[in-house]
Design an enzyme around this catalytic site. Structure first.
Site, PDB file in Angstrom:
ATOM      1  CB  SER A  34       0.565   1.703  -6.690  1.00  0.00           C
ATOM      2  OG  SER A  34       2.199   1.676  -7.564  1.00  0.00           O
ATOM      3  CG  HIS A  94       1.809   1.162  -0.080  1.00  0.00           C
ATOM      4  ND1 HIS A  94       1.702  -0.144  -0.753  1.00  0.00           N
ATOM      5  CD2 HIS A  94       2.106   1.466  -1.536  1.00  0.00           C
ATOM      6  CE1 HIS A  94       1.461  -1.093  -1.599  1.00  0.00           C
ATOM      7  NE2 HIS A  94       2.202  -0.050  -1.977  1.00  0.00           N
ATOM      8  N   GLY A 140       2.963 -10.059  -3.481  1.00  0.00           N
ATOM      9  CA  GLY A 140       1.275  -9.474  -3.400  1.00  0.00           C
ATOM     10  C   GLY A 140       1.081  -9.657  -5.662  1.00  0.00           C
ATOM     11  CD  GLU A 141      -4.439 -12.693  -5.364  1.00  0.00           C
ATOM     12  OE1 GLU A 141      -4.607 -11.974  -5.002  1.00  0.00           O
ATOM     13  OE2 GLU A 141      -3.515 -13.772  -4.695  1.00  0.00           O
ATOM     14  CE  LYS A 142      -0.706  -1.546  -8.498  1.00  0.00           C
ATOM     15  NZ  LYS A 142       0.790  -1.486  -8.524  1.00  0.00           N
ATOM     16  CG  ASP A 143       3.771  -5.593  -9.091  1.00  0.00           C
ATOM     17  OD1 ASP A 143       2.943  -4.611  -9.387  1.00  0.00           O
ATOM     18  OD2 ASP A 143       3.073  -5.432  -7.649  1.00  0.00           O
ATOM     19  CG  HIS A 162       4.726  -2.147   0.642  1.00  0.00           C
ATOM     20  ND1 HIS A 162       4.762  -1.009   0.029  1.00  0.00           N
ATOM     21  CD2 HIS A 162       5.371  -2.429  -0.621  1.00  0.00           C
ATOM     22  CE1 HIS A 162       5.242  -0.939  -0.966  1.00  0.00           C
ATOM     23  NE2 HIS A 162       5.871  -1.740  -2.037  1.00  0.00           N
ATOM     24  CD  GLN A 194      12.664  -3.942 -10.051  1.00  0.00           C
ATOM     25  OE1 GLN A 194      13.818  -5.026  -9.725  1.00  0.00           O
ATOM     26  NE2 GLN A 194      11.260  -3.583  -9.526  1.00  0.00           N
ATOM     27  CG  MET A 197      11.540  -1.775  -5.627  1.00  0.00           C
ATOM     28  SD  MET A 197      12.317  -0.907  -7.033  1.00  0.00           S
ATOM     29  CE  MET A 197      10.706  -0.583  -7.405  1.00  0.00           C
TER      30      MET A 197
HETATM   31  P1  AMP Z   1       7.397  -2.986  -4.611  1.00  0.00           P
HETATM   32  O1  AMP Z   1       8.059  -2.054  -3.919  1.00  0.00           O
HETATM   33  O2  AMP Z   1       6.338  -2.432  -5.919  1.00  0.00           O
HETATM   34  O3  AMP Z   1       8.191  -4.024  -5.068  1.00  0.00           O
HETATM   35  O4  AMP Z   1       6.276  -3.522  -4.497  1.00  0.00           O
HETATM   36  C1  AMP Z   1       6.824  -4.877  -3.000  1.00  0.00           C
HETATM   37  C2  AMP Z   1       5.333  -5.487  -2.603  1.00  0.00           C
HETATM   38  O5  AMP Z   1       4.370  -5.280  -3.078  1.00  0.00           O
HETATM   39  C3  AMP Z   1       5.650  -6.881  -3.984  1.00  0.00           C
HETATM   40  O6  AMP Z   1       5.531  -8.085  -3.599  1.00  0.00           O
HETATM   41  C4  AMP Z   1       4.034  -5.838  -4.822  1.00  0.00           C
HETATM   42  O7  AMP Z   1       3.104  -6.777  -5.306  1.00  0.00           O
HETATM   43  C5  AMP Z   1       3.409  -5.541  -3.215  1.00  0.00           C
HETATM   44  N1  AMP Z   1       2.697  -5.342  -3.492  1.00  0.00           N
HETATM   45  C6  AMP Z   1       2.852  -3.386  -3.859  1.00  0.00           C
HETATM   46  N2  AMP Z   1       1.744  -3.040  -4.059  1.00  0.00           N
HETATM   47  C7  AMP Z   1       0.097  -3.549  -3.253  1.00  0.00           C
HETATM   48  C8  AMP Z   1      -1.048  -3.835  -2.759  1.00  0.00           C
HETATM   49  N3  AMP Z   1      -1.810  -2.421  -3.313  1.00  0.00           N
HETATM   50  N4  AMP Z   1      -1.291  -4.394  -1.687  1.00  0.00           N
HETATM   51  C9  AMP Z   1      -1.011  -6.042  -1.753  1.00  0.00           C
HETATM   52  N5  AMP Z   1       0.618  -5.685  -2.070  1.00  0.00           N
HETATM   53  C10 AMP Z   1       1.273  -4.962  -3.117  1.00  0.00           C
END
Ligand code: AMP
Length: 291
Positions: free
Chosen positions: A191, A40, A153-156, A43, A67, A36
């Site tokens: 995040s 950082h 990411g395993e973060k989510d 990503h 979402q 999205m």
């Molecule tokens: P988002 O932009 O928040 O939708 O995240 C995009 C992708 O980046 C998703 O697969 C997340 O799980 C991953 N992601 C977010 N934060 C982290 C992190 N700290 N480490 C690794 N992957 C991440």
């Protein structure tokens, strides 16, 4: 089609298809990283992981409206495309797909993808439509991008398991790869929403990971689950978190509940948490396995 150094930026599905067809003709494999934006190092680590597994990496940047609930931060979600593009380029990404909303949600759209049950536990309790929005957008992005692998990411962690289930159920010919969580020096998971933390909140936020790490070690030694989690919740609150939505030990694959007395040996488990620091909701998770 725009270009930034070696990075191609496409904004329509039609342009994307032309690019994708050419890549296929060249016989090169594609890793896809949906995001999205507000990128950082977390990503970028997924981009790098993708490039270990495929010839070319493509990321999408799309703040997905379905979402977000009406009261959530869709309007104020951080957006900085120029910075994101520079970061993707620096990580070796070849393509950024920045679709228009109507490319993902055509006028009159009525179709949704729901991965049942697992979408309504944990993160799905306070956000009942969240994972339906995620599964819907990811399924459409998979159809648009047609990647060989996709990196999440395993973060989510719950999202990763839901995407794995959806990919199996719908038969997408895409290999799902999970990437480890990138963290700040004090353990706080990176995040896009960490920018919402005040300096004081940021200074305390690392406690979530630190307490979870201690809990995970005790659970791996076979300590009683309920007692460990109760003590963990108290310590998270004592560290300055305003409230805890959950701190739970679950089956690592299904995210089903586990016995509360002792983690059975050889059951892969995951410790998952969501807690509020001020007005910012932070999530994290760690693997737990009894030897
Ligand atoms: P988002 O932009 O928040 O939708 O995240 C995009 C992708 O980046 C998703 O697969 C997340 O799980 C991953 N992601 C977010 N934060 C982290 C992190 N700290 N480490 C690794 N992957 C991440």
């Amino acid at each position: 089609m725009d270009h930034y150094k070696g990075l191609t930026i496409v904004r329509t599905r039609r342009e994307l298809r032309t690019w994708r067809d050419a890549l296929r003709r060249e016989g090169r494999t594609l890793a896809f990283i949906p995001t999205m934006g507000a990128l950082h190092d977390g990503h970028l680590s997924l981009v790098r992981l993708g490039l270990q597994r495929a010839d070319v990496a493509a990321a999408s940047i799309f703040v997905n409206p379905t979402q977000f609930a009406a009261h959530e931060d869709f309007g104020s979600y951080p957006r900085d495309e120029a910075r994101d593009i520079e970061m993707l380029h620096s990580a070796g990404c070849t393509l950024a797909y920045c679709p228009q909303p109507a490319d993902i949600y055509p006028p009159g759209d009525r179709t949704r993808v729901l991965v049942k049950d697992i979408s309504h536990i944990l993160e799905g309790v306070p956000r009942p439509h969240f994972f339906e929005g995620v599964a819907t957008v990811v399924s459409r992005l998979f159809l648009h991008v047609a990647p060989d692998i996709a990196v999440f990411g395993e973060k989510d962690y719950q999202q990763l398991q839901i995407i794995r289930r959806m990919t199996l159920d719908l038969g997408f010919p895409v290999e799902i790869v999970g990437g480890p969580t990138e963290r700040e020096a004090d353990g706080l998971a990176m995040s896009s929403r960490n920018v919402y933390l005040s300096a004081d909140e940021r200074a305390r936020a690392g406690a979530l990971f630190q307490v979870m790490t201690q809990c995970a070690a005790l659970l791996a030694q076979g300590e009683p689950v309920a007692g460990v989690l109760d003590a963990g919740r108290s310590r998270i609150l004592a560290a300055g978190f305003a409230s805890i939505d959950y701190l739970e030990l679950r089956n690592a694959d299904s995210l089903d509940a586990l016995p509360t007395d002792q983690l059975p040996p050889d059951v892969p488990a995951r410790l998952l948490a969501a807690a509020r620091m001020g007005r910012t909701r932070l999530i994290d998770n760690l693997p737990v396995q009894r030897g």
